[in-house]
Write an enzyme that holds these catalytic residues in place. Sequence first.
Site, PDB file in Angstrom:
ATOM      1  CG  HIS A  45      -0.127   0.168   2.531  1.00  0.00           C
ATOM      2  ND1 HIS A  45       0.615  -0.856   3.083  1.00  0.00           N
ATOM      3  CD2 HIS A  45       0.026   1.237   3.379  1.00  0.00           C
ATOM      4  CE1 HIS A  45       1.181  -0.444   4.196  1.00  0.00           C
ATOM      5  NE2 HIS A  45       0.857   0.831   4.395  1.00  0.00           N
ATOM      6  CG  ASP A  79       1.785   5.537   4.671  1.00  0.00           C
ATOM      7  OD1 ASP A  79       1.534   4.331   4.882  1.00  0.00           O
ATOM      8  OD2 ASP A  79       2.863   6.078   4.993  1.00  0.00           O
ATOM      9  CG  HIS A  88       5.142   1.148   2.604  1.00  0.00           C
ATOM     10  ND1 HIS A  88       4.467   2.301   2.208  1.00  0.00           N
ATOM     11  CD2 HIS A  88       4.723   0.901   3.873  1.00  0.00           C
ATOM     12  CE1 HIS A  88       3.686   2.717   3.175  1.00  0.00           C
ATOM     13  NE2 HIS A  88       3.815   1.883   4.203  1.00  0.00           N
TER      14      HIS A  88
END
Length: 324
Positions: A129, A131, A280
């Site tokens: 994902h 953030d 990440h």
Amino acid sequence: MTTDRATAEGADQAAGIEVRPAAGHIGAEITGVDLAGDLDEAVIGAIRAAVLRWKVVFFRGQRLDHARHVAFARRFGEPVVLRRRGTASPPDVPEIETTADRLELGGRYGMDRDEWLHRRRHTLLRGWHCDHGARVDPPAATILRADTVPPYGGDTTWSSLVAAYAGLSAPVRAFVDGLRAEHRLGVGYQPRPGDDAYVRHLLDHQIATEHPLVRVHPETGERVLLVNPYYVEQITGLSRAESRAILDMLVEQATRPEYTVRFRWEPGSVAFWDNRATIHLAPSDTAHLDHPRIMHRVMLAGDVPVGADGRPSEVIVGSEPGRW
């Protein structure tokens, strides 16, 4: 700001710091700088150039407390202040979110952590994902520092969505340039039988945005493959079967090992990444270890993505630019 290698290396030399690439497409370690110090504009410029060039940069052995963490972040943008944080986050520093809060989430909704993760991650790639990617204005960057980490395990992996886009064939790039996709909080969650407190939470706090599938980076002009396995719902205008096949292909492309870098945390380590150009993967190999993993993060306010066709992202429900 230009990000070619010669420009970045020139900035490094002018600032007296060293930027050592960590992988072929993404990631670099920066040495010769104390982030708690009074950094001059040359050093700040060199760090900014390295983040734009390498998408995520790493510092080791830093001595940041909450106040210095926030002060460092402010040199690069405006820190996000979340409306809701867990009890592990420092109450007197609203810009800091402590990731140990994640351990509380399942308990809030009547589940232990294992069940919480099982119901949220229905595919092996679900954990990847950026953030707050379901917002219309996801954070521009995240600065995460390690407080307490296990002696082994707990690594984080990042992938370059710029390299992933460039690695597509020309016909596929031309095809995806004009597509848009719905990103929604809670995608793929498997409800509990009967009453489910988390489903009620999702209904009360819905966040969904139609993002371009390819965004143009606002600082570098690079094209970014905006796929986000944790949030992405469906490609607009395609059937569910067509959308699933294309998204599966693009997610596999975005997470190919050659586009990634993996970082081994130590106490005092700091990672600073471009949330507009990366996804990440948080670690999932420490739940069985009897060692805490406590991290603190500051996110910087971002802008509304704009696609290769010039169209910006559009709110479907639940978020407004700049309102957290």
